[in-house]
Scaffold this motif. Structure first.
Motif, mmCIF file in Angstrom:
data_model
loop_
_atom_site.group_PDB
_atom_site.id
_atom_site.type_symbol
_atom_site.label_atom_id
_atom_site.label_comp_id
_atom_site.label_asym_id
_atom_site.label_seq_id
_atom_site.Cartn_x
_atom_site.Cartn_y
_atom_site.Cartn_z
ATOM 1 N N ILE A 146 0.694 -1.123 0.139
ATOM 2 C CA ILE A 146 -0.030 0.001 0.006
ATOM 3 C C ILE A 146 1.065 1.445 -0.167
ATOM 4 O O ILE A 146 1.877 1.428 1.025
ATOM 5 N N CYS A 147 0.677 2.145 -1.119
ATOM 6 C CA CYS A 147 1.681 3.004 -1.317
ATOM 7 C C CYS A 147 1.157 4.287 -1.113
ATOM 8 O O CYS A 147 1.077 5.554 -1.856
ATOM 9 N N ASP A 148 0.594 4.682 0.267
ATOM 10 C CA ASP A 148 0.016 5.897 0.680
ATOM 11 C C ASP A 148 0.847 6.551 1.594
ATOM 12 O O ASP A 148 0.418 7.752 2.119
ATOM 13 N N GLY A 149 2.132 6.058 2.018
ATOM 14 C CA GLY A 149 3.075 6.949 2.725
ATOM 15 C C GLY A 149 2.693 6.611 4.252
ATOM 16 O O GLY A 149 3.262 7.199 5.149
ATOM 17 N N ARG A 150 1.888 5.854 4.634
ATOM 18 C CA ARG A 150 1.572 5.914 5.960
ATOM 19 C C ARG A 150 1.539 3.971 6.486
ATOM 20 O O ARG A 150 2.429 3.771 7.287
ATOM 21 N N HIS A 151 0.999 3.218 5.407
ATOM 22 C CA HIS A 151 1.032 1.639 5.868
ATOM 23 C C HIS A 151 2.379 1.160 5.881
ATOM 24 O O HIS A 151 2.698 0.035 6.483
ATOM 25 N N VAL A 152 3.350 1.679 4.935
ATOM 26 C CA VAL A 152 4.573 1.106 4.760
ATOM 27 C C VAL A 152 5.735 2.166 4.647
ATOM 28 O O VAL A 152 5.586 2.945 3.851
ATOM 29 N N PRO A 153 6.561 2.007 5.545
ATOM 30 C CA PRO A 153 7.523 2.999 5.755
ATOM 31 C C PRO A 153 8.526 2.824 4.433
ATOM 32 O O PRO A 153 8.642 1.812 4.022
ATOM 33 N N LEU B 1 -16.193 0.749 5.470
ATOM 34 C CA LEU B 1 -15.353 -0.141 4.469
ATOM 35 C C LEU B 1 -16.142 -1.384 4.357
ATOM 36 O O LEU B 1 -16.420 -2.131 5.272
ATOM 37 N N GLY B 2 -16.842 -1.546 3.045
ATOM 38 C CA GLY B 2 -17.375 -2.726 2.645
ATOM 39 C C GLY B 2 -18.940 -2.357 2.644
ATOM 40 O O GLY B 2 -19.310 -1.176 2.336
ATOM 41 N N SER B 3 -19.850 -3.160 2.567
ATOM 42 C CA SER B 3 -21.309 -2.664 2.311
ATOM 43 C C SER B 3 -21.805 -1.625 3.612
ATOM 44 O O SER B 3 -21.384 -1.724 4.496
ATOM 45 N N LEU B 4 -22.864 -0.825 2.924
ATOM 46 C CA LEU B 4 -23.416 0.020 4.089
ATOM 47 C C LEU B 4 -24.214 -0.556 5.134
ATOM 48 O O LEU B 4 -24.597 -0.371 6.192
ATOM 49 N N LYS B 5 -24.468 -2.079 4.693
ATOM 50 C CA LYS B 5 -25.438 -2.591 5.831
ATOM 51 C C LYS B 5 -24.338 -3.208 6.906
ATOM 52 O O LYS B 5 -24.528 -3.210 8.166
ATOM 53 N N ASN B 6 -23.247 -3.970 6.393
ATOM 54 C CA ASN B 6 -22.653 -4.833 7.303
ATOM 55 C C ASN B 6 -21.033 -4.308 7.138
ATOM 56 O O ASN B 6 -20.102 -5.169 7.757
ATOM 57 N N GLY B 7 -20.745 -3.101 6.727
ATOM 58 C CA GLY B 7 -19.414 -2.969 6.636
ATOM 59 C C GLY B 7 -18.875 -2.233 7.887
ATOM 60 O O GLY B 7 -19.535 -2.267 8.851
ATOM 61 N N THR B 8 -17.627 -2.117 7.826
ATOM 62 C CA THR B 8 -16.807 -1.520 9.121
ATOM 63 C C THR B 8 -16.727 -0.073 9.049
ATOM 64 O O THR B 8 -16.411 0.579 7.960
ATOM 65 N N GLU B 9 -17.173 0.283 10.165
ATOM 66 C CA GLU B 9 -16.886 1.793 10.168
ATOM 67 C C GLU B 9 -15.464 2.201 10.155
ATOM 68 O O GLU B 9 -14.751 1.503 10.982
ATOM 69 N N VAL B 10 -15.215 3.377 9.728
ATOM 70 C CA VAL B 10 -13.999 3.818 9.524
ATOM 71 C C VAL B 10 -13.613 5.204 9.679
ATOM 72 O O VAL B 10 -14.965 5.977 9.232
ATOM 73 N N ILE B 11 -12.792 5.960 9.997
ATOM 74 C CA ILE B 11 -12.735 7.232 10.318
ATOM 75 C C ILE B 11 -11.149 7.687 9.510
ATOM 76 O O ILE B 11 -10.501 6.761 9.268
ATOM 77 N N VAL B 12 -11.228 8.906 8.948
ATOM 78 C CA VAL B 12 -9.804 9.477 8.606
ATOM 79 C C VAL B 12 -9.090 10.192 9.686
ATOM 80 O O VAL B 12 -9.658 11.242 10.268
ATOM 81 N N ASP B 13 -8.035 9.787 9.768
ATOM 82 C CA ASP B 13 -7.105 10.305 10.779
ATOM 83 C C ASP B 13 -5.604 10.422 10.216
ATOM 84 O O ASP B 13 -4.956 9.548 9.700
ATOM 85 N N ASP B 14 -4.834 11.634 10.181
ATOM 86 C CA ASP B 14 -3.547 11.713 9.714
ATOM 87 C C ASP B 14 -3.289 11.203 8.512
ATOM 88 O O ASP B 14 -2.403 10.421 8.090
ATOM 89 N N GLY B 15 -4.291 11.460 7.367
ATOM 90 C CA GLY B 15 -4.184 11.061 5.856
ATOM 91 C C GLY B 15 -4.458 9.452 5.733
ATOM 92 O O GLY B 15 -4.224 8.984 4.784
ATOM 93 N N VAL B 16 -5.025 8.778 6.594
ATOM 94 C CA VAL B 16 -5.323 7.134 6.481
ATOM 95 C C VAL B 16 -6.523 6.942 7.151
ATOM 96 O O VAL B 16 -7.062 7.446 8.072
ATOM 97 N N ALA B 17 -7.312 5.903 6.739
ATOM 98 C CA ALA B 17 -8.528 5.291 7.104
ATOM 99 C C ALA B 17 -8.142 4.602 8.340
ATOM 100 O O ALA B 17 -7.016 3.496 8.306
#
Length: 391
Positions: A252-259, A294-310
């Protein structure tokens, strides 16, 4: 026959970045690199870069839509959102969900492929789950623990039947019961079998590789590495993958997941042709949203954005990303000091080769004209899909 001339571009070819020159597109195809200006319709690149279109093999959504929403409209929204940012080819990704939601995901893909004018941007499906390790939070990540389940051959058969050949990669944990048979079924159906969300030791991972697991999903994230288990220190999936020359990786090349250092290490050990860059993008990507599912609106996982990452709301885990491939390009080339040619391999030619798409991922005469024009700071200016400038 339509024609389009790209003028004064520095073209990122497989083995070189050219000096400013022209490239002629005829219909959908790169016709001539180094073409003369014969008065065709043209775009002046003004000395900027022209990259092969980006190929994202792990992406959950964007523009407010998740592929697990289970509608052709959600597919359309996400595909168009990422196309604007240079992703000309992608593999829509499901996550751990109910059986009916996975069937709905597959059927929505079929509808999208049948009716959308952007249908050629999606080239197959990626099932991330539901057969994972559920032993601890570090391996589960943002997958729904209550929906992770044992391998079911009846379910696999029904999903394969519904998909009708459209599943091209499928993730599971190599240490769980029946994983070897799962890998065998994947091989029989020309599906890339990948290890993900796993608590495997190196020995268990190696047995998985021998059974047919050949790729590691979001390497370094939700996979094991060297650690102490009780009174014993063991190696994990990371070390096993490094020792196995045939195994490919995605980062994952978002600058957060992998140094930076871990990206550089993966390239040094595996070689630049064995490492793919991905976004793992959620519906939040390409928007100003600060939270979502993340995932379906019915059973998906709630996520938030913090420091440029979910992230999960309790901050215990990353939960996909808000990355786009143009951001990944900047992270690699600007923040991490990765060379332009290597970055182009990671974001275009390597993933194209992994999923056996032979006529994309490189700028080459006779290949599809899927191209991304950027300025010298890697800001996307124009995206061309199959020879046509996208909206």
């Amino acid at each position: 026959m339509s024609a389009l001339l790209l003028k004064n571009g520095r073209f990122v070819l497989p083995d070189e970045v050219t000096e400013p020159q022209n490239l002629l597109i005829r219909d959908e195809i790169v016709f001539k690199i180094g073409a003369e200006d014969c008065g065709e319709e043209s775009i002046d690149v003004k000395g900027g870069y022209v990259f092969p279109g980006f190929v994202d093999i792990h992406i959950h959504g964007g523009g407010g839509a998740d592929f697990m929403d289970g509608t052709a409209e959600a597919f359309e929204t996400a595909v168009r959102a990422h196309l604007k940012r240079g992703t000309t080819t992608l593999v829509p990704t499901a996550m751990t969900a109910t059986h009916s939601e996975l069937v709905g995901f597959i059927n929505a893909y079929h509808s999208f492929k049948k009716h959308s004018k952007y249908s050629d941007a999606a080239v197959g499906l990626h099932l991330e789950g539901p057969y994972f390790s559920n032993t601890d939070k570090s391996s589960k990540g943002a997958q729904s623990g209550n929906l992770i389940r044992d391998i079911s051959f009846a379910e696999i058969a029904e999903l394969l039947d519904t998909a009708d050949g459209s599943i091209i990669r499928w993730d599971a944990a190599p240490e769980i019961p029946n994983s070897a048979k799962f890998a065998e079924i994947c091989k029989e159906n020309n599906i890339i079998c990948a290890a993900a969300h796993t608590n495997a030791t190196a020995a268990e991972a190696q047995r998985g590789f021998e059974a047919g697991f050949s790729h590691i999903t979001h390497f370094y994230n939700a996979v094991t590495a060297y650690k102490k288990r009780g009174q014993k220190v063991t190696a994990g999936v990371v070390e096993a993958a490094y020792l196995n020359d045939g195994v490919t990786l995605e980062l994952i090349c978002d600058g957060r997941h992998v140094p930076k250092e871990c990206v550089q290490l993966a390239l040094k050990i595996k070689g630049e042709k064995k490492v793919c860059g991905i976004t793992d993008a959620t519906r939040i990507s390409c928007t100003d949203m600060k939270c979502g599912k993340l995932g379906s609106l019915k059973n998906g996982t709630e996520v938030i954005v913090d420091d440029g990452v979910a992230k999960l709301p309790d901050m215990s885990s990353y939960a996909g990303s808000i990355c786009t491939m143009d951001r990944a390009l900047k992270v690699l080339c600007v923040d991490y000091g990765i060379g332009i040619l290597t970055a182009a391999k990671m974001l275009s030619s390597n993933p194209a080769a992994l999923i056996n798409e032979e006529n994309i991922g490189r700028i080459k005469e006779g290949f599809f004209a899927d191209l991304v024009i950027t300025d010298n700071n890697f800001n996307v200016k124009t995206v061309i899909k199959r020879g046509r400038v996208t909206e």
